[in-house]
Enzyme design. Structure first.
Site, PDB file in Angstrom:
ATOM      1  N   GLU A 102     -11.985   2.218 -20.540  1.00 23.34           N
ATOM      2  CA  GLU A 102     -10.981   3.068 -21.164  1.00 23.34           C
ATOM      3  C   GLU A 102      -9.630   2.587 -20.699  1.00 23.34           C
ATOM      4  O   GLU A 102      -9.449   2.274 -19.514  1.00 23.34           O
ATOM      5  CB  GLU A 102     -11.180   4.528 -20.754  1.00 23.34           C
ATOM      6  CG  GLU A 102     -12.466   5.111 -21.286  1.00 23.34           C
ATOM      7  CD  GLU A 102     -12.994   6.233 -20.427  1.00 23.34           C
ATOM      8  OE1 GLU A 102     -12.546   6.389 -19.277  1.00 23.34           O
ATOM      9  OE2 GLU A 102     -13.882   6.950 -20.912  1.00 23.34           O
ATOM     10  N   TYR A 114      -7.490  -7.351 -22.267  1.00 23.69           N
ATOM     11  CA  TYR A 114      -8.859  -7.058 -22.687  1.00 23.69           C
ATOM     12  C   TYR A 114      -9.185  -7.706 -24.036  1.00 23.69           C
ATOM     13  O   TYR A 114     -10.265  -8.270 -24.207  1.00 23.69           O
ATOM     14  CB  TYR A 114      -9.086  -5.546 -22.736  1.00 23.69           C
ATOM     15  CG  TYR A 114      -8.865  -4.876 -21.393  1.00 23.69           C
ATOM     16  CD1 TYR A 114      -9.314  -5.453 -20.209  1.00 23.69           C
ATOM     17  CD2 TYR A 114      -8.191  -3.665 -21.303  1.00 23.69           C
ATOM     18  CE1 TYR A 114      -9.102  -4.846 -18.978  1.00 23.69           C
ATOM     19  CE2 TYR A 114      -7.979  -3.050 -20.083  1.00 23.69           C
ATOM     20  CZ  TYR A 114      -8.433  -3.648 -18.923  1.00 23.69           C
ATOM     21  OH  TYR A 114      -8.220  -3.046 -17.719  1.00 23.69           O
TER      22      TYR A 114
END
Length: 146
Positions: A102, A114
């Site tokens: 998250e 990411y």
């Protein structure tokens, strides 16, 4: 480049948490629990110094990226990228086939990191973080990675 964290590293990790996350930082007690648990906590830094750290937990074939933090003065040197690569490799070695995380929807630097590693956004948690900031839930197919 990275090494496993030990109980001797708790104070340094807690200080790094405070420098990176302020009021949202994990307490020394929580850091100690993380280091002493089944989670896998790794550090980056010269000697006993801690410039960055990351933590994952693995349950079955799913790894959760719990934290990546880099001291502000050490950012821009690729530490987060190298740490994330090491954590994904560790997760694979532990039998994980995918990794979840998250990230705050307004944290463009982390989202870029990411995405560059192949993570895809799979859902959004509305108002998940303080101040009503959404969380993006991202996933990486570890078997496809690299």
């Amino acid at each position: 480049m990275s090494r496993p964290a030990t109980g001797d590293d708790v104070a340094a990790i807690a200080a790094l948490e405070q420098a990176c996350f302020g009021a949202s930082a994990w307490s020394a007690t929580l850091v100690s629990d993380e280091v002493g648990s089944e989670r896998h906590v790794v550090l980056v830094g010269p000697g006993d110094d801690v410039d960055a750290y990351g933590a994952i937990s693995v349950a079955g074939d799913v790894a959760d990226l719990d934290r990546i933090a880099v001291l502000p003065a050490s950012r821009g040197r690729g530490l987060a990228r190298d740490l994330l690569s090491d954590l994904v490799d560790r997760a694979r070695d532990l039998g994980a086939g995918r990794m979840l995380l998250e990230v705050a929807a307004d944290n463009r630097a982390a989202i870029g990191l990411y995405e560059a590693h192949g993570f895809d956004t799979i859902s959004t948690r509305r108002g998940y973080y303080a101040g009503g900031v959404d969380a993006l839930v991202m996933e990486l197919d570890i078997q496809e990675w690299r």
